[in-house]
Design a protein around this motif. Structure first.
Motif: not given
Lengths: 114, 112
Positions: A58-64, A76-77, A15-21, A82-92
């Motif tokens: 958006h809030e503490k989440i940045t996407a590039k 995620i900074t 908790e408090g650390k950053n992460l990147t996906i 509350s940031h725990a969960g499964i993160y999915l990327c989707g594309a068209l």
């Protein structure tokens, strides 16, 4: 067909650390979506990126989205439980040709340790 | 705005039975897509409906069929259920212009 690879498959962060996906596509994208999913529940929309080089926060989440529109990262900074969960990327796909389906990566499971 | 709603939330069936899942899209959305999500995997596209017709179909057998009603709501039907059909079934709605897709909470189908 669109292939999306996500990395890492899972991660544990203090908790408090950053992460990147990361999310990498085998083809140029029309649009890249990030969703969050609690186990066994529906997908919650986070952000959509369409332009090369685009960045959204958006809030503490940045996407590039990179200039070539083939790779995206979600950062995620100062992570919180509350940031725990499964993160999915989707594309068209870039050239629709009557292709409207979202293709998804396998997801990244994020665990936040107190 | 109620967002995308799905019913039922959970369902248990036995092999060979048939099942119908329902979806109401977000207000203002005319396109509905269905996805199957197996445990530990990303959602897989089943099909998409627009103007009450199937516009695109993924790599799923004919046992999977659907319908869209004039009010844009949709049904997913699966016949001759197999154990491998056990999954979370997600409905997503979007506007016609390939905009942002909103997902429902899903229906958890268990086939015994």
């Amino acid at each position: 067909s669109q292939e999306l690879e996500q990395s890492p498959q899972s991660l544990i962060v203090q908790e408090g650390k950053n992460l990147t996906i990361n999310c990498t596509s085998s083809k140029t994208l029309y649009g890249l979506y990030w969703y969050k999913q609690k186990y066994g529940e529906g997908l919650i929309f986070l952000m959509m990126l369409q332009k090369g080089g685009e960045e959204k926060s958006h809030e503490k989440i940045t996407a590039k989205l990179d200039e070539k529109k083939q790779q995206s990262s979600l950062h995620i900074t100062a992570s919180q439980p509350s940031h725990a969960g499964i993160y999915l990327c989707g594309a068209l796909p870039h050239r629709p040709n009557n292709d409207y389906k979202l293709s998804f990566g396998a997801g990244t499971t994020v665990t936040v340790r107190a | 705005d109620a967002g995308v709603t799905q019913s039922p939330t959970h369902l248990i069936k036995t092999r060979g039975q048939q099942v119908t899942l329902r979806c109401s899209p977000k207000s203002g959305h005319d396109t509905v897509s269905w996805y199957q999500q197996a445990l530990g995997q990303g959602p897989q596209f089943i099909f998409q409906y627009y103007e009450e017709e199937e516009r695109q179909r993924g790599n799923f057998p004919d046992r999977f069929s659907g319908h869209q009603f004039p009010n844009y709501s949709s049904e997913l039907n699966v016949n001759a259920l197999l154990l491998g059909d056990s999954a979370l079934y997600l409905c997503a709605s979007s506007p016609l212009d390939r905009g942002q897709a909103f997902f429902g909470p899903g229906t958890r189908l268990t086939v015994l």
